[in-house]
Design a protein around this motif. Structure first.
Motif, short mmCIF file in Angstrom:
data_model
loop_
_atom_site.label_atom_id
_atom_site.label_comp_id
_atom_site.label_asym_id
_atom_site.label_seq_id
_atom_site.Cartn_x
_atom_site.Cartn_y
_atom_site.Cartn_z
N LEU A 98 0.81 -1.21 0.00
CA LEU A 98 0.00 0.00 0.00
C LEU A 98 0.85 1.27 0.00
O LEU A 98 0.39 2.32 -0.42
N GLY A 99 2.09 1.15 0.48
CA GLY A 99 3.01 2.28 0.40
C GLY A 99 2.81 3.31 1.50
O GLY A 99 1.93 3.17 2.37
N PRO A 100 3.63 4.37 1.47
CA PRO A 100 3.55 5.42 2.49
C PRO A 100 2.29 6.26 2.33
O PRO A 100 1.70 6.33 1.25
N TRP A 101 1.87 6.90 3.40
CA TRP A 101 0.74 7.83 3.41
C TRP A 101 -0.56 7.17 2.93
O TRP A 101 -1.39 7.80 2.26
N ALA A 102 -0.75 5.92 3.31
CA ALA A 102 -1.93 5.19 2.86
C ALA A 102 -3.21 5.76 3.46
O ALA A 102 -4.29 5.68 2.85
N VAL A 103 -3.11 6.32 4.66
CA VAL A 103 -4.29 6.91 5.32
C VAL A 103 -4.00 8.37 5.62
O VAL A 103 -2.98 8.70 6.25
N ASN A 104 -4.87 9.26 5.19
CA ASN A 104 -4.61 10.69 5.35
C ASN A 104 -4.70 11.11 6.82
O ASN A 104 -5.32 10.45 7.66
N GLY A 105 -4.04 12.23 7.12
CA GLY A 105 -3.94 12.71 8.48
C GLY A 105 -5.27 13.01 9.15
O GLY A 105 -5.50 12.59 10.30
N PRO A 106 -6.18 13.76 8.50
CA PRO A 106 -7.47 14.02 9.12
C PRO A 106 -8.25 12.75 9.45
O PRO A 106 -8.89 12.65 10.50
N ALA A 107 -8.19 11.76 8.55
CA ALA A 107 -8.88 10.50 8.82
C ALA A 107 -8.32 9.82 10.06
O ALA A 107 -9.07 9.27 10.89
#
Length: 342
Positions: A227-236
């Motif tokens: 899935l790699g880096p930054w798969a889930v955004n910060g606000p989420a």
């Protein structure tokens, strides 16, 4: 051969255009997403400007909520559903058969089929006596859209068989939050078990695209690398950490969904003279006239989910005032021709 495009709920803009009814005039019951979502507070502006680092608060909150340590945050379970067949090919399952429910979320079927796996469709547990070495079994529990809930004891028995075959059990528990006693998260870590969980449905936060995959450390590492880096955004991540730790809100949500779901169940049972099957987040009725009923409901500005086989309708859970609107529409004489009054 052209690949059939899967239809999902939630495509209100397209439906509104098709029926020439303003989008603001619709009652959208096409998804299994809670009608009341977790109240999102004002977020720190830095969350919008910075690349999303792994949020330790989110992971701690999830481990407590799910009572499981082996978790990886993901951008909704769909991301893993799409990648899992390829990862399995790389982990010695390239020649495995994949068992999929006849009725179920079709993105599972699409992902395994496009990866070239041999697919076996099952309807009941009795077919699992035919499991072979290295077979992969996908279970959607509770099932979407049928609503069938497999008891934890049945799931544990199936897991035992799959472990003995050195196979893999993939369990989609996206709708499990209201019946956590039937989850098998407690069986992890287990190299033969992968579980998918969703935050969007029970918490009414589908727009933030947040879920979790639960598996052994080896599988989690593979998912993370794929899935790699930054798969889930910060606000989420920030919102998820708050929602997963808010036990009071969760209790209120379960009580509210139980009440609203029971009211919808009664309306559908009284109207269609059959017992709907479902969860606290949706109710499904079977009908040979499902396509005609779907069209009629759309003509009256009510959008439900016409299931893939064209023989069932899945109704999301409406709020009290919306249930009254649905009742008034279903009582119109035009619907009677498609309802079995026996």
């Amino acid at each position: 051969m052209t690949e059939k495009t899967l239809r999902h709920g939630g495509q209100l803009q397209q439906i509104a255009k098709q029926y020439d009814i303003s989008q603001t005039q619709w009652l959208d019951l096409s998804t299994g997403i809670a009608p009341r979502g977790y109240p999102v507070p004002q977020l720190n502006d830095e969350l919008w400007r910075c690349l999303p680092e792994v949020n330790g608060d989110l992971l701690n909150a999830a481990q407590s909520y799910y009572q499981c340590q082996q978790l990886l945050p993901i951008a909704g379970s769909q991301s893993v559903i799409q990648q899992l067949p390829t990862i399995c090919q790389q982990q010695g399952f390239a020649d495995s058969r994949v068992w999929l429910p006849v009725v179920g979320y079709q993105e599972h079927h699409k992902a395994w089929r496009e990866a070239g796996y041999q697919i076996v469709h099952y309807q009941g547990d009795e077919q699992f006596c035919q499991l072979a070495a290295k077979d992969i079994v996908v279970v959607i529990n509770p099932n979407n859209p049928s609503g069938e809930l497999r008891q934890q004891s049945a799931m544990l028995a199936l897991l035992d068989v799959i472990v003995s075959k050195q196979g893999l059990l993939v369990v989609d528990e996206a709708f499990m939050d209201c019946t956590p006693e039937h989850s098998i998260l407690s069986q992890l870590p287990n190299e033969q078990l992968i579980i998918l969980r969703s935050v969007g449905k029970f918490f009414g936060l589908a727009g933030i695209r947040l879920g979790f995959v639960a598996a052994s450390e080896q599988w989690l590492l593979l998912f993370s690398q794929t899935l790699g880096p930054w798969a889930v955004n910060g606000p989420a991540q920030a919102v998820g950490a708050l929602a997963l730790t808010d036990a009071n809100w969760q209790q209120q949500q379960r009580q509210s969904l139980a009440r609203l779901s029971a009211a919808l169940h009664k309306l559908l049972a009284d109207t269609f003279h059959q017992g709907p099957q479902g969860t606290a987040l949706f109710q499904t009725i079977q009908s040979d006239h499902a396509a005609s009923l779907f069209d009629l409901l759309c003509q009256h500005g009510i959008y439900v989910r016409l299931c893939d086989d064209g023989k069932a309708l899945r109704f999301g859970i409406p709020l009290e005032q919306d249930l009254l609107r649905l009742q008034q529409v279903l009582q119109k004489p035009v619907f009677s021709q498609f309802i079995d009054n026996k």
